[in-house]
Motif scaffolding. Structure first.
Motif, PDB file in Angstrom:
ATOM      1  N   GLY A   1      -8.934   1.379  -2.448  1.00 50.36           N
ATOM      2  CA  GLY A   1     -10.151   1.919  -3.039  1.00 50.36           C
ATOM      3  C   GLY A   1     -10.156   2.069  -4.545  1.00 50.36           C
ATOM      4  N   ARG A   2      -9.059   1.631  -5.204  1.00 45.97           N
ATOM      5  CA  ARG A   2      -8.980   1.668  -6.672  1.00 45.97           C
ATOM      6  C   ARG A   2      -9.173   3.074  -7.239  1.00 45.97           C
TER       7      ARG A   2
ATOM      8  N   GLU B   1      -0.017   7.262  -3.602  1.00 50.77           N
ATOM      9  CA  GLU B   1      -0.775   7.064  -4.841  1.00 50.77           C
ATOM     10  C   GLU B   1      -0.966   5.586  -5.159  1.00 50.77           C
ATOM     11  N   ASP B   2       0.094   4.804  -4.993  1.00 49.32           N
ATOM     12  CA  ASP B   2       0.014   3.388  -5.333  1.00 49.32           C
ATOM     13  C   ASP B   2      -0.957   2.647  -4.423  1.00 49.32           C
ATOM     14  N   PHE B   3      -0.981   3.023  -3.145  1.00 50.17           N
ATOM     15  CA  PHE B   3      -1.934   2.365  -2.253  1.00 50.17           C
ATOM     16  C   PHE B   3      -3.364   2.730  -2.616  1.00 50.17           C
ATOM     17  N   LEU B   4      -3.599   3.994  -2.928  1.00 52.08           N
ATOM     18  CA  LEU B   4      -4.951   4.413  -3.309  1.00 52.08           C
ATOM     19  C   LEU B   4      -5.404   3.727  -4.596  1.00 52.08           C
ATOM     20  N   ARG B   5      -4.484   3.409  -5.475  1.00 55.25           N
ATOM     21  CA  ARG B   5      -4.833   2.700  -6.714  1.00 55.25           C
ATOM     22  C   ARG B   5      -5.181   1.230  -6.464  1.00 55.25           C
ATOM     23  N   SER B   6      -4.673   0.673  -5.360  1.00 53.32           N
ATOM     24  CA  SER B   6      -4.819  -0.762  -5.100  1.00 53.32           C
ATOM     25  C   SER B   6      -6.239  -1.113  -4.674  1.00 53.32           C
ATOM     26  N   ASP B   7      -6.521  -2.403  -4.673  1.00 49.59           N
ATOM     27  CA  ASP B   7      -7.838  -2.872  -4.212  1.00 49.59           C
ATOM     28  C   ASP B   7      -8.088  -2.433  -2.771  1.00 49.59           C
TER      29      ASP B   7
END
Length: 329
Positions: free
Chosen positions: A279-280, A270-276
């Motif tokens: 893909g935010r 989840e945290d990676f998907l939230r990152s720039d």
């Protein structure tokens, strides 16, 4: 152009759950996929319902191969026992014989036993070490020469999006709470994360700018054969589960991201998907097993930084391979 256009991915631990979903989604994104695990079956049997429950023993690498092929993808099922290095080497050799290259390795195989030290028999401990850190090490060792070739022949710019030679490991960030109540399991899983950190440093030191190794771990419990057993006895537990598709989405996002943003990264899906780089993404509601539920996060909100102030001050570096020659085992 599809993410994996012309590329080949090897997914070890691809018969059920997250591994199956990763293999299917890689194929949908243009990869030729080798699906590997111990379990095989007669996927063409007319008596068996198809596709089988993805969290049941009826889901095997044979049925996953059929699922991919019948939807227009390219896949080959190859059995492997990750406890046997000869079997792992044969898997990689057959991958190259079949497709001529290897661009992505995903290691999802895992043995699980969550209990205190006194309630974890030595044989159970040894099994987990052989399947988890040793299996990963063997797979990486066998795949590295081919992943390096992929990197050197990649048409992507150095360090650019989608480069060659990627490894994704299912192992956690390193933090103290992970050890609680499952020490023997944590020893192996954290060892896998140490391999991610160490190999990333090797790749950087060797100037392999198009290669990366990344560890991913679920922020929320994922529906699987193991969690299915819990929900059968207590159906309300399903409200705290997400579908494997969120983890697969994170794997694809890692493969799209620049090497510089993912090499050596220990991150939560989840945290990676939230990152720039990921893909935010902000809306995860579609991944809940129970529609409308808000699954409880099982991982810390913040994780420790493993670097130290004197990060580069290690004195004279020893290299046994140069001083004593490569071991012949």
């Amino acid at each position: 152009m599809a993410l994996g256009n012309g590329k080949v991915a090897l997914v070890i631990g691809a018969s059920r759950g997250m591994g199956r979903q990763i293999a299917i989604d890689l194929a949908k994104n243009g990869y030729s996929v080798v699906v590997a695990a111990k379990s095989t079956s007669d996927a063409q049997s007319a008596a068996a319902p198809f596709p089988p429950d993805p969290n049941s023993p009826q889901s095997t690498i044979s049925t996953v191969e059929r699922e991919i092929v019948e939807t227009g993808g390219r896949a080959t099922a190859i059995p492997v026992d990750v406890r046997d290095q000869a079997s792992v080497q044969k898997l990689v050799d057959r991958t190259i014989e079949t497709y001529g290259r290897l661009d992505v390795l995903v290691y999802n195989s895992g043995a699980i036993w969550w209990a205190s030290v006194e309630d974890t028999p030595v044989k159970r401990f040894q099994l987990m070490q052989r399947v988890n850190p040793e299996g990963l090490y063997g797979a990486v060792f066998a795949a590295l020469p081919h992943l390096k070739k992929s990197s050197s022949s990649s048409s992507s710019p150095s360090g650019g999006v989608g480069g060659g030679g990627r490894i994704v490991v299912v192992s956690p960030p390193i933090y103290s709470r992970f050890f609680r109540g499952k020490t023997a399991y944590a020893m192996g899983k954290v060892g896998m994360s140490v391999l991610t950190k160490g190999l990333a440093m090797d790749l950087e030191r060797q100037g392999l700018k198009d290669m990366a190794i990344t560890s991913l771990w679920p922020a929320v419990a994922i529906e699987s054969a193991a969690t299915r057993r819990l929900t059968l006895s207590n159906p309300s537990e399903a409200r705290d589960l997400r579908k494997p598709a969120i983890f697969s989405a994170a794997v694809l996002a890692v493969l799209r991201a620049p090497v510089s943003s993912v090499n050596g990264l220990l991150e939560l899906d989840e945290d990676f998907l939230r990152s720039d780089a990921g893909g935010r993404v902000t809306d995860f509601s579609g991944y809940s097993v129970v529609p409308g539920a808000q699954p409880r996060r099982i991982m810390p909100a913040t994780l420790p930084d493993l670097t130290v102030a004197e990060q580069d001050d290690e004195g004279k570096r020893m290299d046994s391979a140069k001083t004593e020659g490569r071991a012949k085992l």
